[in-house]
Design a protein around this motif. Structure first.
Motif, PDB file in Angstrom:
ATOM      1  N   VAL A   3     -13.213   3.089  -5.076  1.00 13.51           N
ATOM      2  CA  VAL A   3     -12.787   2.096  -4.108  1.00 13.51           C
ATOM      3  C   VAL A   3     -11.667   2.714  -3.275  1.00 13.51           C
ATOM      4  O   VAL A   3     -10.590   3.027  -3.798  1.00 13.51           O
ATOM      5  N   LEU A   4     -11.925   2.899  -1.980  1.00  5.94           N
ATOM      6  CA  LEU A   4     -10.952   3.492  -1.072  1.00  5.94           C
ATOM      7  C   LEU A   4     -10.357   2.393  -0.206  1.00  5.94           C
ATOM      8  O   LEU A   4     -11.082   1.729   0.543  1.00  5.94           O
ATOM      9  N   ILE A   5      -9.056   2.194  -0.319  1.00  5.20           N
ATOM     10  CA  ILE A   5      -8.383   1.104   0.378  1.00  5.20           C
ATOM     11  C   ILE A   5      -7.452   1.695   1.431  1.00  5.20           C
ATOM     12  O   ILE A   5      -6.488   2.394   1.099  1.00  5.20           O
ATOM     13  N   TYR A   6      -7.740   1.401   2.695  1.00  3.67           N
ATOM     14  CA  TYR A   6      -6.955   1.934   3.797  1.00  3.67           C
ATOM     15  C   TYR A   6      -5.916   0.917   4.254  1.00  3.67           C
ATOM     16  O   TYR A   6      -6.261  -0.231   4.556  1.00  3.67           O
ATOM     17  N   VAL A   7      -4.661   1.346   4.279  1.00  2.00           N
ATOM     18  CA  VAL A   7      -3.539   0.500   4.690  1.00  2.00           C
ATOM     19  C   VAL A   7      -2.799   1.190   5.835  1.00  2.00           C
ATOM     20  O   VAL A   7      -3.108   2.332   6.189  1.00  2.00           O
ATOM     21  N   GLU A   8      -1.819   0.513   6.389  1.00  2.00           N
ATOM     22  CA  GLU A   8      -1.154   1.052   7.573  1.00  2.00           C
ATOM     23  C   GLU A   8      -0.255   2.251   7.278  1.00  2.00           C
ATOM     24  O   GLU A   8      -0.317   3.268   7.961  1.00  2.00           O
ATOM     25  N   GLY A   9       0.613   2.140   6.280  1.00  2.00           N
ATOM     26  CA  GLY A   9       1.578   3.210   6.060  1.00  2.00           C
ATOM     27  C   GLY A   9       1.901   3.436   4.598  1.00  2.00           C
ATOM     28  O   GLY A   9       1.391   2.756   3.707  1.00  2.00           O
ATOM     29  N   PHE A  37      -4.936   4.675   0.838  1.00  2.00           N
ATOM     30  CA  PHE A  37      -4.744   5.711   1.844  1.00  2.00           C
ATOM     31  C   PHE A  37      -4.040   5.123   3.070  1.00  2.00           C
ATOM     32  O   PHE A  37      -4.582   4.231   3.717  1.00  2.00           O
ATOM     33  N   PRO A  38      -2.837   5.609   3.405  1.00  2.00           N
ATOM     34  CA  PRO A  38      -2.176   5.160   4.639  1.00  2.00           C
ATOM     35  C   PRO A  38      -2.730   5.902   5.849  1.00  2.00           C
ATOM     36  O   PRO A  38      -3.024   7.096   5.765  1.00  2.00           O
ATOM     37  N   VAL A  39      -2.877   5.218   6.970  1.00  2.00           N
ATOM     38  CA  VAL A  39      -3.382   5.888   8.165  1.00  2.00           C
ATOM     39  C   VAL A  39      -2.273   6.627   8.906  1.00  2.00           C
ATOM     40  O   VAL A  39      -2.546   7.480   9.747  1.00  2.00           O
ATOM     41  N   LYS A  40      -1.015   6.329   8.575  1.00  2.00           N
ATOM     42  CA  LYS A  40       0.106   7.045   9.159  1.00  2.00           C
ATOM     43  C   LYS A  40       0.988   7.590   8.055  1.00  2.00           C
ATOM     44  O   LYS A  40       1.052   7.027   6.953  1.00  2.00           O
ATOM     45  N   GLY A  41       1.735   8.660   8.367  1.00  2.00           N
ATOM     46  CA  GLY A  41       2.431   9.376   7.313  1.00  2.00           C
ATOM     47  C   GLY A  41       3.900   9.082   7.130  1.00  2.00           C
ATOM     48  O   GLY A  41       4.526   9.660   6.262  1.00  2.00           O
ATOM     49  N   SER A  42       4.492   8.203   7.930  1.00  2.00           N
ATOM     50  CA  SER A  42       5.916   7.915   7.759  1.00  2.00           C
ATOM     51  C   SER A  42       6.185   6.452   8.061  1.00  2.00           C
ATOM     52  O   SER A  42       5.424   5.787   8.746  1.00  2.00           O
ATOM     53  N   ASP A  43       7.302   5.953   7.508  1.00  2.00           N
ATOM     54  CA  ASP A  43       7.670   4.551   7.729  1.00  2.00           C
ATOM     55  C   ASP A  43       7.832   4.239   9.207  1.00  2.00           C
ATOM     56  O   ASP A  43       7.516   3.151   9.663  1.00  2.00           O
ATOM     57  N   ASN A  44       8.320   5.203   9.983  1.00  2.00           N
ATOM     58  CA  ASN A  44       8.565   4.946  11.398  1.00  2.00           C
ATOM     59  C   ASN A  44       7.283   4.680  12.179  1.00  2.00           C
ATOM     60  O   ASN A  44       7.321   4.133  13.269  1.00  2.00           O
ATOM     61  N   ASN A  45       6.144   5.081  11.607  1.00  2.00           N
ATOM     62  CA  ASN A  45       4.873   4.912  12.306  1.00  2.00           C
ATOM     63  C   ASN A  45       4.079   3.708  11.805  1.00  2.00           C
ATOM     64  O   ASN A  45       2.903   3.576  12.093  1.00  2.00           O
TER      65      ASN A  45
END
Length: 218
Positions: A3-9, A37-45
């Motif tokens: 189960v792959l769950i994509y979230v924002e960050g 899995f976050p689609v962006k790699g840092s909190d700022n994004n």
């Protein structure tokens, strides 16, 4: 099963892993892998572009994953806030419908006629963002802040906040009132890691509990 769950960050990923740790472990023992899995790699994004990419690009990625991995399920789980990012939406249902429409339109454009694919694509969301779960974990939040009572109040149930004052803004204000700065990638998993996911689901029945029910049912 995977189960792959994509979230924002990363805050979403780390917080979910901390809160749902026992459920993830139980499912792993049953041969089911649950990964975030976050689609962006840092909190700022974590806002704007992260949400737009999650809504508009991840459904396309999901099709490739599901087709190539027959034992996989792909979940898209964005924040409801901010509204109208990627496409017009203000409610949970409008958000979910919009993502599923993109998924179905991509299937049609690729001339893929397989109803089994849509059965392995699921959409949930945080209402209005991850921090609703932190407001639900009030006692754990109090412990982390080292205070006796909350310096401010908010609308209850916690998922009844609005787009003008989303939960994250409330959590940031609470930290500020306590002389601290809220950092989602650190504070969210620290707070939610001490909470029972079942309790949080009961306090967040509109958006989070359906997600928990889905995970428990697979």
């Amino acid at each position: 099963m995977r189960v792959l769950i994509y979230v924002e960050g990363p805050s979403d990923k780390l917080a979910m892993q901390a809160l749902l740790g026992s459920l993830i472990d139980d499912k792993f023992q049953q041969g089911i892998s649950i990964e975030f899995f976050p689609v962006k790699g840092s909190d700022n994004n974590r806002g704007g572009d992260a949400k737009k990419d999650l809504l508009t690009k991840t459904p396309i990625t999901a099709i490739n994953i599901i087709r190539n991995q027959p034992d996989s399920i792909v979940v898209v789980m964005p924040d409801l806030y901010p509204k109208n990012k990627g496409f017009e939406h203000e409610t949970v249902q409008e958000l979910e419908n919009g993502i599923i429409n993109i998924f179905n339109q991509t299937l049609q454009s690729k001339e893929i006629n397989d109803n089994r694919l849509i059965e392995r694509f699921r959409v949930f969301c945080f209402k209005h963002d991850l921090e609703a779960l932190i407001l639900a974990a009030e006692s754990e939040l109090i412990d982390v802040l080292g205070i006796q009572t909350m310096p401010i109040t908010w609308i209850r149930p916690v998922e009844e906040q609005n787009h003008d004052v989303p939960p994250k803004r409330i959590v940031e204000t609470i930290f500020q009132q306590c002389g601290k700065k809220y950092l989602g990638s650190v504070d969210a998993p620290r707070i939610l890691g001490s909470a029972r996911y079942q309790d949080i689901a009961e306090l967040c029945p509109q958006a989070f509990r359906p997600f928990v029910d889905f995970l428990e049912s697979i």
